[in-house]
Each structure stands twice: as C-alpha cells, then as structure tokens.
Design a protein around this motif. Structure first.
Motif, short mmCIF file in Angstrom:
data_model
loop_
_atom_site.label_atom_id
_atom_site.label_comp_id
_atom_site.label_asym_id
_atom_site.label_seq_id
_atom_site.Cartn_x
_atom_site.Cartn_y
_atom_site.Cartn_z
N HIS A 78 0.85 -1.23 -0.02
CA HIS A 78 0.01 -0.03 -0.05
C HIS A 78 0.84 1.18 0.14
O HIS A 78 1.25 1.67 1.19
N PRO A 79 1.31 2.01 -1.36
CA PRO A 79 2.16 2.86 -1.24
C PRO A 79 1.75 4.14 -0.44
O PRO A 79 0.73 4.52 -0.19
N MET A 80 2.67 4.75 -0.05
CA MET A 80 2.53 6.06 0.38
C MET A 80 2.02 7.17 -0.67
O MET A 80 2.28 6.89 -1.55
N ALA A 81 1.48 8.16 -0.26
CA ALA A 81 0.70 9.04 -0.79
C ALA A 81 1.66 9.94 -1.80
O ALA A 81 2.81 10.10 -1.11
N PRO A 82 1.57 10.13 -2.95
CA PRO A 82 2.50 10.82 -3.66
C PRO A 82 2.50 12.35 -3.15
O PRO A 82 1.75 12.74 -2.37
N TYR A 83 3.45 13.34 -3.57
CA TYR A 83 3.58 14.56 -2.78
C TYR A 83 4.06 15.42 -4.00
O TYR A 83 4.46 15.05 -5.30
N LYS A 105 5.50 13.82 -7.41
CA LYS A 105 6.32 12.89 -7.10
C LYS A 105 6.12 11.91 -6.49
O LYS A 105 4.82 11.84 -5.67
N VAL A 106 6.68 10.53 -6.37
CA VAL A 106 6.16 9.59 -5.73
C VAL A 106 7.52 8.94 -4.77
O VAL A 106 8.71 9.34 -5.09
N TYR A 107 7.16 8.17 -3.77
CA TYR A 107 8.26 7.54 -3.00
C TYR A 107 8.61 6.15 -3.62
O TYR A 107 7.55 5.32 -3.89
N SER A 108 9.52 6.00 -4.02
CA SER A 108 10.08 4.64 -4.56
C SER A 108 9.96 3.31 -3.75
O SER A 108 10.32 3.48 -2.51
N ALA A 165 -7.14 18.81 -9.31
CA ALA A 165 -6.43 17.55 -9.87
C ALA A 165 -6.00 16.69 -8.56
O ALA A 165 -5.63 17.08 -7.49
N ARG A 166 -6.50 15.42 -8.82
CA ARG A 166 -5.99 14.41 -7.59
C ARG A 166 -5.24 13.27 -8.13
O ARG A 166 -5.46 12.78 -9.34
N VAL A 167 -4.33 12.59 -7.33
CA VAL A 167 -3.42 11.63 -7.93
C VAL A 167 -3.38 10.60 -6.65
O VAL A 167 -3.12 11.03 -5.24
N ARG A 168 -3.41 9.32 -6.97
CA ARG A 168 -3.32 8.40 -6.12
C ARG A 168 -2.42 7.29 -6.83
O ARG A 168 -2.64 7.17 -8.23
N CYS A 169 -1.78 6.43 -6.00
CA CYS A 169 -0.86 5.27 -6.74
C CYS A 169 -1.20 3.81 -6.22
O CYS A 169 -1.50 3.99 -5.02
N ALA A 170 -0.74 3.16 -6.89
CA ALA A 170 -0.60 1.67 -6.66
C ALA A 170 0.75 0.99 -6.97
O ALA A 170 1.49 1.46 -7.89
N TYR A 171 0.82 0.11 -6.11
CA TYR A 171 2.00 -1.00 -6.68
C TYR A 171 1.61 -1.67 -8.08
O TYR A 171 0.90 -2.49 -8.07
N LEU A 177 -5.31 9.91 -1.42
CA LEU A 177 -5.27 10.91 -2.48
C LEU A 177 -4.63 12.02 -2.04
O LEU A 177 -4.58 12.54 -0.69
N ILE A 178 -3.83 12.62 -2.99
CA ILE A 178 -3.50 14.40 -3.00
C ILE A 178 -4.03 14.96 -3.81
O ILE A 178 -4.42 14.49 -4.93
#
Length: 818
Positions: free
Chosen positions: A375-380, A397-400, A446-452, A462-463
């Motif tokens: 469950h990735p950390m939220a982008p920033y 940006k995202v946390y790798s 604008a909203r961004v969320r990420c998944a593995y 979401l951010i």
C-alpha cells in the motif's frame, strides 16, 4: 494450579497399575547375552591362549553372580510401596487475588529418580472439620523439589479462617500395586483477619476486579454483634446470608458493567459506612478485520478493530507473533502494530495477534504475502504548471519502492465536485501529464493516487491541488430584449440583457458596450459603456429606425454582438387578449405565425405584475417553435399574469403577435364589489356595482351571485333558488352568469318588509366571502300614491297663496296711488 473437579478420597484409595519385575530379569538376561557375545568376539585368540581365557571366563561368571543379588534387591525395593509424606507445607495469602498459595516438598533420601505423584488437598473454612474443597493434583516430582499450588476463593479470605492439609500417593507405572496414600499432613491455618485492626466494620474484597457476566461474593465483618447492619448495592437495599456469628455474605450473579469507575457496594450501622468498589470489565472481544500491509517493503503495519472498550483503566495488551521466524513483538497501540521486515527475503508471514487482559486471551491469525500487500505512501509535490485557457500540465513525485519497482498512478480531474477525466500513468520517480479540453476561467481539482504496479492491491491516499484556467473572450452574445414606450411621439427604449452563464462568459464580465446605430443616418453612432453587473440601460431616440448592438467584455475581449431593431413609430397594439390556464409546470401556450420569414419569437411577461415597477422577463425561441411552456419560481396562485408574444423579422424588428392572460391557479375572490341601492319601492329595488381592477382579481370572474334573505321566511321569488349559508340560515340565491352585467333589479317584494342582500363574484375556484349583508325595508304600498296627490295639492295651495299675496299687495299700491 487450581483443579477443575473434586474427587472423593475413596477413588484415590484404589490400587494403581504396576509393572512386572520380569522386565528387570529380561534386562539381566540381555546383559548376560551381551557378555557372552563379548566373550566370543575373538575366537582366534581363544584358540591360541586356551588356559588364560578359561580363567577369565570363570572370573567373569563369578562377578555376574555377585551382581545378581544386588539387582534382585533393587527390584524388591521398587516393588515396595512408597508412602512419601509431604513436608514443610506452607500456606500464604494473596489478598489482592484472593488466593491461597501452597508450598511443600517431598523428601526421601533413598531415591533419586523422578516419580509421578498425586497430591490430595483438603481446604476447610471456619473450622477444620468443615471441608469445602477437595482436589487431586498430579505432577512429576524430583527429590527435594519445592512444589507449588494455588487456590482462588470465591469468598474473600478476610471473611473466614481457612485450614489446609494434604497427603500423597505415588502414581508411577514402575511401582506395583497396591499403591497407598500417605498420612495426612497436619492442618495449616490461614487467617487473613490477623492483619485487621479494631475497626467495628469491614467490607471485603477491596477493589475487586471482575468480568462482566461472572459471579462475585462480597462479605462484611462486624465487631459489634448488637449492631444492625444494612447493605446497599448502588443505593438499593439488599440482603445476604450469615456465615458466622459476625460474618455476612452477598452473592451477585451475572454482574453487569455500569460505569468505568465501578459498581458501589457499602454497608452502614451506627458508625461510618464502609464499602468497596467492584471494578467490572466488559468481556474482551476478539480482534476483527485483522490485516497487514507495507508501504515500502521495509516495515509491515498490521491493523485491526479491537472492538468495544473493556471499560478498565488498564487497557488490554496486544502481541504480534510470526510463526515462520518465531519472532514476536509487543504492540504499542490497541489497533495497530509495526513489524520490521528483515533482509532475509522472507515473503510469506503467518501472523497471530493475541489480545490479553486480566481475565482472558483472544487470538486471530492471518497468512500474508509481502508482495501482495503493498500500500504505497501518498504521492507528493502535486503542481499544475503551464496553465492556459484550455490546457494544463500536472506534475507530481512518488516515493520509490525497491530499486526497480514501478507505480501505477491514477490522475483524476474534477469539475464542480465530479470526476470529468481519469488517466492511468506508470511512474517510477516523477509523474507528468497534459490535461486538455479544459474550459476557460474554470476552477478544477487535480487528484493523484498510486498503487504497486507489480501486484495491485490498494490505492494510496489521494493528494489534490486546485487550479483555475485562464480567461478567454466570451463565446456567446448576450440575450437582449427591449421595452419601448412613446413620450410625445418619441420612443424611449429600455434595454435589458441577461448575464452570461459561466460557461459562456469565460471570465469576469467587466462592462457592456451598447452601440446605437441610426439606420436613416448610418454615420451617426452612439456608444454607451455600462459597467457590470448592471443589466439594463435606457436610451431616448427620435422617430427614425435604429439598430442597437450589445456586447459583453471581459479582460480578454468582447463577446459576439446581439442586435435588436427599433422602429420610430408605435406598432399595432390592438390585439385581442386570450385566456389560458396554468399547470404545475407553468403556462403552456401556442400561437400562429404571421410571416414565413420569421427568425424567431419572444414571449414577454412580468414575474410580479402586482408590484411596480414590473420585473420584465422574456424567453427567446427559434423560428420553428410555435409553442412553449413558461415557468418561473416567482409564479404564485391567485395572481394574473399577462403574456405578450412577439414575432422577430429578418431585420430584428419585433411585431406583437398575441396577448394572453392566465392564472397559475385560480382562487376564490377575496372580497366583494361595493354595491349601490336605488329605486326603492314597496315591491322592488335596484342594485348596481362597479368592476374592480383585473390586477386584484384572484381568478377570471365568471359572474355574480345575488343573495336575498327575508325575515318573514317567504318563498324564493322567480329566478332565485333556495340555499343554505354556512350558519345554516335559509337564503335565496340568484345567479348572474354574465361577468359584464353590473346591475340587478330585485322584484316581487312585500311592502313594509325587511330584507338583507349581498352581491358576490365567483370564479372557477369559488365565490367571494358570504358576509357583510346589507339591510333594506320596503315602504308602504300606498305611500307613493299619497305623495303623488299631496305634493301637487300642496304645490297648488302654495301657488294660490302667493297669487293672493301678490294681489293684495297690488291693491294696497292702488289705494295709495288713489
């Protein structure tokens, strides 16, 4: 450890099974065989040295024969009973847990082996002969081992003296029957009252911790036997049972949780009251929704729902155990626990979560794959850049996660709270996307969320970031209409326009330009600038024809122009007015076109015609529309609305086509007309009234009712019908179905009779108010004849008297002259 059952002593007196001594003999035979075999392991040496070996065989046989009595003695000893009496029995009291702790040893200097033994324990209360507990405790005992056993008392230990003793029996398979009990140990006394003072009243147990639904016993000790003691549970008087001369006990079954601070129990006599607080804990629930996840493949976070609070100050403890690695950790939170991932490439985890409090344990397990629970950390650093009227570039940006793992990011574009665009982008470190087809001067989110990406399981948080596109010139011409009045033959035009919608304004409207062009003098232009948010302006013109253009301006530029044409002469206003009925949806209407070249139609009305000035409203329709429904939130029942339908020519000139009037819903008249009475005779009188303004009418007047009441109760005259009023009085009613008739003659009346009359209008919804009847009394039947005779006679006499007077005056003058 406390046992779960009680057994009679007679059961334990029965003999236990024994093992045959043949095993010892068998062991001996086996050794013998081994010895014989050992003697025969070197045949060649025996052959060369026959005499020495014979001597060795004789000695060996002699040695084995010497050992045989010793082993026989040992077998005989084990065959004897072993009555090992417990020694050094010590009993201690734990008042906090209301437990008796027993400690003892079993000493036998002759044996060093371990034996399985049974200890029978007796507990008495108040006196040694009053046995209340009997239990058998089995364990394996070593020589001089210190043994322990505990017993929890339901009755507080301070309320009674207890006595403890025990005896033992070897319960080992190596010991043959009969197996006998040892002698009882001496009674050991446990007296918790020794530590009490000389206070006259005591209540126990102090601050007892119990679980909801369990049973608990409370007691009190009174030093004064003559004192009358009353006890209360939560201020409710309760009764117990007497255990001893000065001890009373109260048993509460299935206790319930009342409050976190506990349940109050107290007793009082002649002195100060004494009491205790029962701390009741709710039953510890099994953790629910237990799951684990990781954000970086370095730390696992397990979460759960702990359920309802137990209500105790001391919270339950939670321990996380992993069976594959054998590791465990004590959780710092009651609903979350962190687990550090080691570098040994372990992917599968078998977690068991154990919840524990003073009373019980609860556990739940989960088999977890590390790769399947990312469950990735939220982008920033979400940022919109290069924002124009229709496009915007969004970066983040995202946390790798790991050295080569990618993330699947979802970019959402929201307008007015709804998702209008959605895009999926593969990202490793930095994300970027160009959003297109945007509307000018519009706020977006604008909203961004990420998944593995390797194994999708759950989106990150979401951010979001808001941004507004740049302005553009208005894309639509204003909706313009006009109201023309003629003063001294010159037209005065009031221009109205509707504000552009946000979709078409494309920015903040700053002002409106009004250009007036004289069609008879094309070089003559008049330009007016009207600051926003004004939506009307007035222009005085001469008797020429004009074309008027209206444009809306924002910071970028003007909108397309809207044009209206004005004639210098009044148009045809002699158009018959039609009637229509409203519905819940508004006013449906239709019309017949006059010209085939019409470019459109306009329907004009006032939202509040009863209030001045009129709030002008209009609706533009295309050339193919010859019907519409006019609706407005301002429409009210009982209000007359007047509509004017215009046809627009190719030169943008408006011609009145039809007039219509209607009510959204007709109501009964709210008041009656003012009626005048005239021509009163002994048999009739005349009623007349004036019409009141249509603006004050609550519906279309369909006619009038004339009510006539007679105190003599005579029958209704011709044309009238008998009816009953709301007060159940009888009345005669005449119906006038012509709304233009404003007079009525009441005939066939009786002389010298009293009547009451009322005139009220009626609409489709009903008639006016039936009150304020007026009274009239008809004169005598011959009074008018007498008046016709007496008045001429009086007049004749009066004339003769005047003539006589004048004649006498003339005679006096003649006499004077003579």
């Amino acid at each position: 450890m406390q046992g779960d059952n009680r057994e009679a002593a007679s059961i334990l007196d029965s003999p236990l099974g024994t093992e045959k001594t043949a095993r010892l003999a068998s062991d001996y035979d086996f050794n013998e065989k081994q010895t014989s075999l050992h003697c025969c392991t070197e045949p060649s040496e025996v052959h060369m040295r026959r005499d020495p070996m014979a001597l060795f065989a004789v000695l060996q046989t002699t040695f084995l024969l010497a050992l045989l009595p010793l082993r026989t003695y040992q077998s005989e000893v084990l065959s004897e009973p072993l009555p090992l009496t417990p020694e050094s029995l010590n009993v201690s009291i734990n008042s906090t847990k209301q437990c008796l702790h027993l400690q003892w040893t079993v000493h036998n200097p002759d044996y060093h082996q371990e034996f399985k033994m049974v200890f029978q324990i007796q507990i008495s209360r108040f006196k040694a002969s009053n046995v209340i507990w009997l239990e058998n405790y089995s364990t394996t005992v070593k020589r001089n081992q210190v043994l322990h056993w505990s017993w929890e008392s339901e009755l507080p230990l301070e309320c009674a003296i207890h006595f403890v003793r025990m005896r033992t029996m070897v319960d080992d398979a190596r010991i043959p029957a009969p197996r006998l009990w040892s002698n009882w140990s001496s009674w050991e006394k446990a007296d918790a009252q020794n530590s009490l003072g000389d206070h006259p009243l005591y209540v126990f147990p102090k601050d007892k911790l119990v679980e909801e639904g369990s049973n608990v016993t409370v007691c009190y000790i009174s030093r004064n036997h003559q004192d009358n003691i009353s006890c209360y549970l939560e201020d409710v008087l309760i009764y117990g049972r007497q255990l001893d001369q000065n001890v009373w006990a109260f048993e509460f079954k299935n206790v319930s949780f009342i409050r976190k601070t506990g349940t109050n129990f107290y007793c009082k006599g002649q002195g100060d009251p004494e009491g205790v607080v029962l701390l009741v804990s709710k039953v510890l629930e099994e953790p629910r929704d237990f799951s684990c996840e990781t954000q970086d493949l370095k730390t696992l976070t397990c979460t759960w729902d702990p359920g309802n609070d137990t209500g105790l100050i001391q919270l339950p403890s939670y321990t996380l155990f992993e069976s594959f690695s054998g590791k465990k950790t004590l959780c710092k939170h009651r609903n979350r626990c962190d687990w550090q991932v080691t570098q040994d490439s372990q992917e599968m985890y078998n977690f068991t979560l154990v919840a524990e409090n003073y009373f019980r344990k609860r556990s739940v397990s989960i088999l977890f794959n590390l790769i399947h629970g990312v469950h990735p950390m939220a982008p920033y650093s979400l940022f919109p850049k290069s924002v124009s009227a229709t496009n915007a570039t969004v970066t983040w940006k995202v946390y790798s996660i790991g050295s080569s793992s990618a993330l699947l990011c979802q970019l959402q574009l929201l307008g007015e709270g709804k998702v209008i665009q959605q895009h999926n982008i593969s990202v490793r470190v930095n994300g970027e996307y160009l959003l297109s087809e945007l509307k000018p001067d519009t706020e977006y989110m604008a909203r961004v969320r990420c998944a593995y990406a390797d194994h999708f399981w759950k989106w990150s948080e979401l951010i979001s970031q808001n941004f507004t596109t740049a302005e553009a010139a208005p894309s639509e011409a204003p909706d313009v209409w006009r109201d023309v009045t003629f003063v001294s033959g010159h037209p005065t035009v009031t221009l109205f326009w509707k504000p552009l919608s946000k979709v078409h304004a494309n920015g903040k409207i700053l002002f409106y330009n009004v250009v007036v062009e004289n069609l008879d003098e094309p070089s003559s232009l008049k330009v007016l600038s009207v600051p926003a948010p004004a939506n009307s302006t007035k222009v005085t013109l001469n008797q020429s024809s004009y074309q008027i253009y209206v444009t809306a301006h924002n910071s970028v530029g003007p909108s397309p122009a809207s044009a209206v044409a004005i004639s210098g002469h009044p148009g045809n206003e002699n158009v018959e007015e039609g009637r229509m009925n409203g519905t819940e949806d508004g006013f449906p209407m239709s019309w017949k076109p006059q010209s085939r070249n019409a470019t459109g139609y306009v329907v004009e009305w006032c939202d509040s015609p009863q209030h001045l000035p009129c709030v002008l409203r209009w609706k533009n329709l295309g050339p193919t529309n010859t019907d519409t429904v006019i609706s407005s939130g301002a429409f009210r029942p009982g209000v007359r609305y007047n509509f004017r339908i215009y046809e627009i020519s190719t030169k943008r000139m408006a011609h009145l086509l039809e007039k219509k009037a209607g009510y959204l819903k007709e109501l009964a008249p709210s008041y009656n007309p003012k009626v005048n009475m005239s021509n009163l005779t002994s048999h009739s009188f005349t009623l007349s009234w004036k019409d009141y303004p249509t603006e004050s009418q609550t519906g279309f007047i369909q006619g009038y009712y004339v009510y006539l009441k007679s105190k003599t109760g005579e029958k209704c005259h011709r044309g009238f019908e008998k009816t009953f009023l709301t007060d159940n009085s009888v009345c005669c009613k005449y119906t006038i179905d012509n709304p233009d008739q404003k007079t009525f003659v009441v005939k066939d009346l009786q002389p010298e009779s009293a009547y009451e009359f009322l005139v009220t209008p009626y609409t489709s919804a009903g008639e006016g108010p039936l009150d304020d009847f007026r009274k009239v009394t008809t004169p005598d039947e011959y009074s008018h004849i007498l008046i016709h005779i007496i008045l001429p006679m009086v007049f004749f006499v009066f004339v003769i008297m005047i003539i006589c007077y004048l004649k006498s005056q003339c005679e006096v003058k003649l006499l004077e002259l003579s």
